[in-house]
Design a protein around this motif. Structure first.
Motif, PDB file in Angstrom:
ATOM      1  N   LYS A   1       0.834  -1.203   0.000  1.00 48.30           N
ATOM      2  CA  LYS A   1       0.000   0.000   0.000  1.00 48.30           C
ATOM      3  C   LYS A   1       0.872   1.258   0.000  1.00 48.30           C
ATOM      4  CE  LYS A   1      -3.617   2.224   2.741  1.00 48.30           C
ATOM      5  NZ  LYS A   1      -4.366   2.152   4.000  1.00 48.30           N
ATOM      6  N   LYS A   2       1.910   1.271   0.850  1.00 46.07           N
ATOM      7  CA  LYS A   2       2.814   2.422   0.910  1.00 46.07           C
ATOM      8  C   LYS A   2       3.562   2.597  -0.407  1.00 46.07           C
ATOM      9  CE  LYS A   2       3.556   2.559   5.865  1.00 46.07           C
ATOM     10  NZ  LYS A   2       4.508   2.382   6.967  1.00 46.07           N
ATOM     11  N   SER A   3       3.953   1.472  -1.006  1.00 45.57           N
ATOM     12  CA  SER A   3       4.651   1.522  -2.285  1.00 45.57           C
ATOM     13  C   SER A   3       3.754   2.135  -3.360  1.00 45.57           C
ATOM     14  CB  SER A   3       5.083   0.121  -2.683  1.00 45.57           C
ATOM     15  OG  SER A   3       5.646   0.116  -3.963  1.00 45.57           O
ATOM     16  N   LEU A   4       2.505   1.736  -3.383  1.00 50.35           N
ATOM     17  CA  LEU A   4       1.552   2.266  -4.346  1.00 50.35           C
ATOM     18  C   LEU A   4       1.340   3.762  -4.126  1.00 50.35           C
ATOM     19  CD1 LEU A   4      -0.460   1.696  -6.652  1.00 50.35           C
ATOM     20  CD2 LEU A   4      -2.165   1.229  -4.896  1.00 50.35           C
ATOM     21  N   GLU A   5       1.237   4.174  -2.860  1.00 49.30           N
ATOM     22  CA  GLU A   5       1.063   5.599  -2.550  1.00 49.30           C
ATOM     23  C   GLU A   5       2.248   6.416  -3.053  1.00 49.30           C
ATOM     24  OE1 GLU A   5       0.445   5.838   1.666  1.00 49.30           O
ATOM     25  OE2 GLU A   5      -1.603   5.083   1.538  1.00 49.30           O
ATOM     26  N   ARG A   6       3.468   5.915  -2.817  1.00 45.22           N
ATOM     27  CA  ARG A   6       4.672   6.615  -3.292  1.00 45.22           C
ATOM     28  C   ARG A   6       4.662   6.730  -4.820  1.00 45.22           C
ATOM     29  NH1 ARG A   6       7.363   3.538   0.644  1.00 45.22           N
ATOM     30  NH2 ARG A   6       8.016   2.049  -0.937  1.00 45.22           N
ATOM     31  N   LYS A   7       4.266   5.641  -5.469  1.00 43.20           N
ATOM     32  CA  LYS A   7       4.224   5.611  -6.927  1.00 43.20           C
ATOM     33  C   LYS A   7       3.230   6.637  -7.458  1.00 43.20           C
ATOM     34  CE  LYS A   7       3.597   2.241 -10.641  1.00 43.20           C
ATOM     35  NZ  LYS A   7       3.211   0.866 -10.943  1.00 43.20           N
ATOM     36  N   LEU A   8       2.046   6.703  -6.833  1.00 45.39           N
ATOM     37  CA  LEU A   8       1.019   7.652  -7.269  1.00 45.39           C
ATOM     38  C   LEU A   8       1.452   9.097  -7.017  1.00 45.39           C
ATOM     39  CD1 LEU A   8      -2.217   5.799  -6.105  1.00 45.39           C
ATOM     40  CD2 LEU A   8      -1.367   6.063  -8.442  1.00 45.39           C
ATOM     41  N   LEU A   9       2.108   9.355  -5.872  1.00 48.78           N
ATOM     42  CA  LEU A   9       2.598  10.707  -5.582  1.00 48.78           C
ATOM     43  C   LEU A   9       3.645  11.131  -6.608  1.00 48.78           C
ATOM     44  CD1 LEU A   9       2.954  10.815  -1.692  1.00 48.78           C
ATOM     45  CD2 LEU A   9       1.563  12.307  -3.122  1.00 48.78           C
ATOM     46  N   LYS A  10       4.524  10.218  -6.955  1.00 45.27           N
ATOM     47  CA  LYS A  10       5.566  10.516  -7.938  1.00 45.27           C
ATOM     48  C   LYS A  10       4.936  10.844  -9.286  1.00 45.27           C
ATOM     49  CE  LYS A  10       9.823   8.603  -9.846  1.00 45.27           C
ATOM     50  NZ  LYS A  10      10.702   7.437  -9.883  1.00 45.27           N
ATOM     51  N   LYS A  11       3.923  10.066  -9.668  1.00 45.89           N
ATOM     52  CA  LYS A  11       3.238  10.284 -10.933  1.00 45.89           C
ATOM     53  C   LYS A  11       2.513  11.636 -10.922  1.00 45.89           C
ATOM     54  CE  LYS A  11       0.461   7.703 -14.225  1.00 45.89           C
ATOM     55  NZ  LYS A  11      -0.306   6.475 -14.451  1.00 45.89           N
ATOM     56  N   ALA A  12       1.880  11.972  -9.786  1.00 46.49           N
ATOM     57  CA  ALA A  12       1.169  13.242  -9.663  1.00 46.49           C
ATOM     58  C   ALA A  12       2.143  14.412  -9.771  1.00 46.49           C
ATOM     59  CB  ALA A  12       0.410  13.298  -8.339  1.00 46.49           C
ATOM     60  N   ARG A  13       3.319  14.279  -9.145  1.00 45.75           N
ATOM     61  CA  ARG A  13       4.326  15.338  -9.222  1.00 45.75           C
ATOM     62  C   ARG A  13       4.803  15.528 -10.655  1.00 45.75           C
ATOM     63  NH1 ARG A  13       7.974  12.967  -5.618  1.00 45.75           N
ATOM     64  NH2 ARG A  13       6.702  12.576  -3.802  1.00 45.75           N
ATOM     65  N   LYS A  14       4.955  14.418 -11.358  1.00 44.39           N
ATOM     66  CA  LYS A  14       5.421  14.472 -12.741  1.00 44.39           C
ATOM     67  C   LYS A  14       4.396  15.177 -13.620  1.00 44.39           C
ATOM     68  CE  LYS A  14       7.418  11.499 -16.276  1.00 44.39           C
ATOM     69  NZ  LYS A  14       7.719  10.116 -16.663  1.00 44.39           N
ATOM     70  N   VAL A  15       3.119  14.866 -13.419  1.00 45.10           N
ATOM     71  CA  VAL A  15       2.045  15.493 -14.190  1.00 45.10           C
ATOM     72  C   VAL A  15       1.991  16.990 -13.881  1.00 45.10           C
ATOM     73  CG1 VAL A  15      -0.472  15.604 -14.471  1.00 45.10           C
ATOM     74  CG2 VAL A  15       0.690  13.397 -14.460  1.00 45.10           C
ATOM     75  N   ALA A  16       2.133  17.349 -12.604  1.00 46.04           N
ATOM     76  CA  ALA A  16       2.110  18.750 -12.205  1.00 46.04           C
ATOM     77  C   ALA A  16       3.283  19.507 -12.818  1.00 46.04           C
ATOM     78  CB  ALA A  16       2.149  18.854 -10.686  1.00 46.04           C
ATOM     79  N   ALA A  17       4.442  18.860 -12.876  1.00 46.16           N
ATOM     80  CA  ALA A  17       5.620  19.507 -13.452  1.00 46.16           C
ATOM     81  C   ALA A  17       5.424  19.728 -14.957  1.00 46.16           C
ATOM     82  CB  ALA A  17       6.857  18.648 -13.209  1.00 46.16           C
ATOM     83  N   MET A  18       4.746  18.807 -15.622  1.00 48.78           N
ATOM     84  CA  MET A  18       4.503  18.941 -17.045  1.00 48.78           C
ATOM     85  C   MET A  18       3.532  20.092 -17.335  1.00 48.78           C
ATOM     86  SD  MET A  18       6.391  16.787 -18.584  1.00 48.78           S
ATOM     87  CE  MET A  18       5.711  16.535 -20.206  1.00 48.78           C
TER      88      MET A  18
END
Length: 71
Positions: free
Chosen positions: A51-68
């Motif tokens: 669950k924690k791994s999935l949360e980290r993955k989703l946060l990373k993806k969200a940051r990437k989208v925000a940066a784009m």
């Protein structure tokens, strides 16, 4: 569990055979599997870790989208 083995030819260098063996073991994931099973892990612990791994993955993806969007 897998049993990893290789055949060493008569003229083959031993160092080369060892490298080939290591590559095969790594490719099949034997060491990763062994480390995972080295100690008992409660099902709840496994669930929490995933669950924690999935949360980290989703946060990373969200940051990437925000940066784009900022570009």
């Amino acid at each position: 569990m897998h049993i990893a083995y290789i055949r060493v030819d008569d003229g083959e260098n031993l160092e080369k055979a060892i490298k080939r063996f290591k590559r095969m073991v790594e490719k099949e994931g034997i060491i990763r599997e062994w480390k995972k099973r080295e100690y008992f892990e409660k099902p709840s612990t496994i669930k929490n870790r995933k669950k924690k791994s999935l949360e980290r993955k989703l946060l990373k993806k969200a940051r990437k989208v925000a940066a784009m969007k900022n570009y």
